[in-house]
Scaffold this active site. Structure first.
Site, short mmCIF file in Angstrom:
data_model
loop_
_atom_site.label_atom_id
_atom_site.label_comp_id
_atom_site.label_asym_id
_atom_site.label_seq_id
_atom_site.Cartn_x
_atom_site.Cartn_y
_atom_site.Cartn_z
CG ASN A 23 -2.36 -0.87 0.84
OD1 ASN A 23 -2.41 -1.42 -0.16
ND2 ASN A 23 -2.98 -1.00 1.71
CE1 TYR A 24 1.51 3.81 3.87
CE2 TYR A 24 3.29 2.64 4.91
CZ TYR A 24 1.83 3.51 5.05
OH TYR A 24 1.41 3.76 6.24
NE ARG A 25 1.09 0.15 -6.91
CZ ARG A 25 0.79 -0.89 -7.20
NH1 ARG A 25 1.59 -1.82 -7.49
NH2 ARG A 25 -0.44 -1.13 -6.71
#
Length: 537
Positions: free
Chosen positions: A472-474
């Site tokens: 989700n923190y790509r």
């Protein structure tokens, strides 16, 4: 005299550009015609299509682009943006996209760190889910159906409308869309007690590559496993999630205390590492680290906010803190009791007297250019190592922040293969690195270079083999797929960092449900097609 090579090349370029524009125009027209002919209510779906010639096209394109950096460097804009009103319209969109070779980007809240929900190197369309945000709360069995276009704020508001003693363990930013957030994991300020968002998903609706609408029973347990932490965009279009809600006391306790170098913050952060994942599971103490100008002498200093949610009362919290972390010096006046949903407003930094309906706004924060990265810490970082972080933070006063998010508790009780999200037991905390700036000028590269240098510095102190990261923190710095089909080896460079050993299972599920790799982006799970070998490029 013969024309020069330069003139010939210029003419060739102009010809190719004209040809490319003509081809895109043809694709665009054919695609819209397809939507019209396939749709039973063509008038309604055509009214939801925004083309570059439409005055609303750019405002809608930018309305959910939470990070302006990917958009500023995008090679192309979408052929069209579609904002469907009905789930069945997405089935038609997929059929026409396949027929005319157009890639799909699905956008829920637009928070993808690299903009992969709204940019592409190939001709593409955006399916913007803003109109698909129905939320149905069932207080008899403590469940909810949430459409993928809803935001976390809308979900939390809907829960609070029904009950003060129900909650859901997900993120604190209210404008994040549940479609992407849930499919990547979903950590929140009560996750040491209750786990991640994905740990509470009990059903889902998805449209697959064949345009079929599936639920848990019809999609099968493999695909249901994959979309809970493996990124839904690789496997289809997530329409809705069914979730279990968690029972919570009427009041929780929050605090936010700040310490600086002048208040011995280096030793406090060092000590925090030894209790963060082991302290009572009802307690999350999250750190926000930044460089600021000292209020005492104007010199640069390090400021750390110790921000907490405790599922319980003040008296119990004070006792736990005195037993485990007396060095912080937490006082009763630092603590506030409030409902769980009010704690969401507190963590999102709303003023104390804000009404709950601020959670319903989808446009809260100022949009900036930013770059983010992540790490996992398994052994405490030495004081010397922390001092090195401080030195780097001094270079980015007011424009960078690190977050240390503690794990442990319920997070450590779940096997790393239970779901695609593998970062469970053995992690003390996760690090989020963030830097932001106001425009796309010359400063952009300086900020990006800084965060990459910080990331390189941290290699000694974080997880290894692989150096893990949170999807989700790509972060495209970890690796990207080849354009079109990519190899298992190429994708595993970044895939094992996000998913560890679960990457292999994700690839096999992807190959089964989307063998032609229709749903793809720069970091999508690849299909092992018959056209290339597992290890080749």
């Amino acid at each position: 005299m013969k024309p020069s090579n330069t003139i010939l090349l210029s003419l060739l370029f102009i010809f190719l550009l004209s040809f490319s524009k003509a081809a895109l125009s043809s694709t665009h027209n054919d695609f819209i015609q397809c939507l019209s002919s396939y749709s039973q209510s063509s008038t309604s779906i055509l009214g939801l299509i925004y083309t570059p010639n439409n005055s609303s096209y750019r405002p809608i394109l930018l309305s959910s682009a939470q990070n302006l950096r990917p958009y500023s460097s995008a090679l192309s804009n979408p052929l069209v943006i579609i904002t469907p009103l009905y789930e069945s319209q997405i089935q038609v969109i997929i059929q026409c996209s396949k027929l005319h070779g157009v890639e799909i980007r699905v956008r829920s809240g637009g928070h993808d760190y690299e903009g992969l929900s709204y940019i592409s190197e190939s001709p593409f369309i955006i399916v913007d889910l803003r109109n698909l945000r129905s939320i149905i709360i069932n207080t008899e069995n403590n469940t909810a159906w949430v459409q993928a276009g809803a935001t976390l704020g809308e979900l939390y508001y809907s829960i609070a409308e029904k009950s003060r003693t129900l909650a859901f363990p997900a993120g604190v930013c209210p404008t994040i869309g549940v479609g992407g957030h849930f499919s990547g994991g979903g950590f929140g300020m009560i996750s040491r007690k209750y786990g991640l968002a994905i740990d509470h998903i009990i059903d889902a609706r998805i449209v697959d590559v064949n345009g079929q609408m599936l639920d848990r029973e019809s999609m099968g347990e493999d695909l249901f496993w994959a979309i809970r932490g493996g990124g839904g965009a690789s496997f289809g279009v997530i329409l809705a999630w069914k979730i279990n809600l968690s029972s919570i006391p009427q009041n929780v306790t929050v605090f936010n205390v700040t310490r600086t170098l002048e208040q011995n913050v280096t030793k406090l952060v060092h000590r925090w590492q030894y209790i963060a994942d082991k302290i009572d599971e009802n307690l999350v103490i999250r750190l926000f680290l930044r460089s600021v100008n000292s209020s005492q002498n104007g010199n640069r200093t390090i400021e750390v906010s110790f921000t907490s949610t405790f599922v319980g009362r003040i008296e119990t919290l004070l006792r736990i803190m005195q037993e485990n972390f007396p060095e912080l010096g937490l006082l009763r006046k630092d603590c506030i009791e409030m409902s769980w949903v009010e704690s969401i407003l507190f963590m999102a930094r709303f003023p104390r007297d804000s009404p709950l309906d601020v959670l319903l706004s989808r446009n809260l924060q100022r949009r900036l250019f930013s770059k983010g990265k992540s790490d996992y810490v398994k052994e405490p970082i030495s004081e010397k190592g922390l001092l090195g972080i401080w030195e780097m933070l001094y270079e980015e006063v007011g424009s960078a922040e690190l977050q240390f998010t503690p794990y442990g508790g319920r997070m450590s009780e779940i096997s790393e293969s239970e779901l695609p999200f593998p970062h469970r037991s053995g992690n003390i905390y996760m690090i989020h690195y963030g830097v932001w700036w106001g425009d796309e000028g010359k400063e952009a590269q300086r900020h990006i270079s800084w965060i990459r240098r910080l990331y390189n510095y941290m290699a000694l102190y974080v997880s290894k083999s692989p150096r893990a990261a949170y999807m989700n923190y790509r972060d495209l710095d970890l690796g990207v797929n080849n354009k079109g089909n990519t190899s298992y080896t190429k994708a595993s460079v970044w895939g094992t960092k996000y998913f560890k050993n679960n990457f292999n299972r994700l690839v096999h599920i992807k190959t089964k449900v989307d063998p032609t790799n229709f749903f793809k982006n720069q970091q999508s799970i690849p299909s092992i097609s018959s056209g290339w070998k597992k290890g080749g490029d």
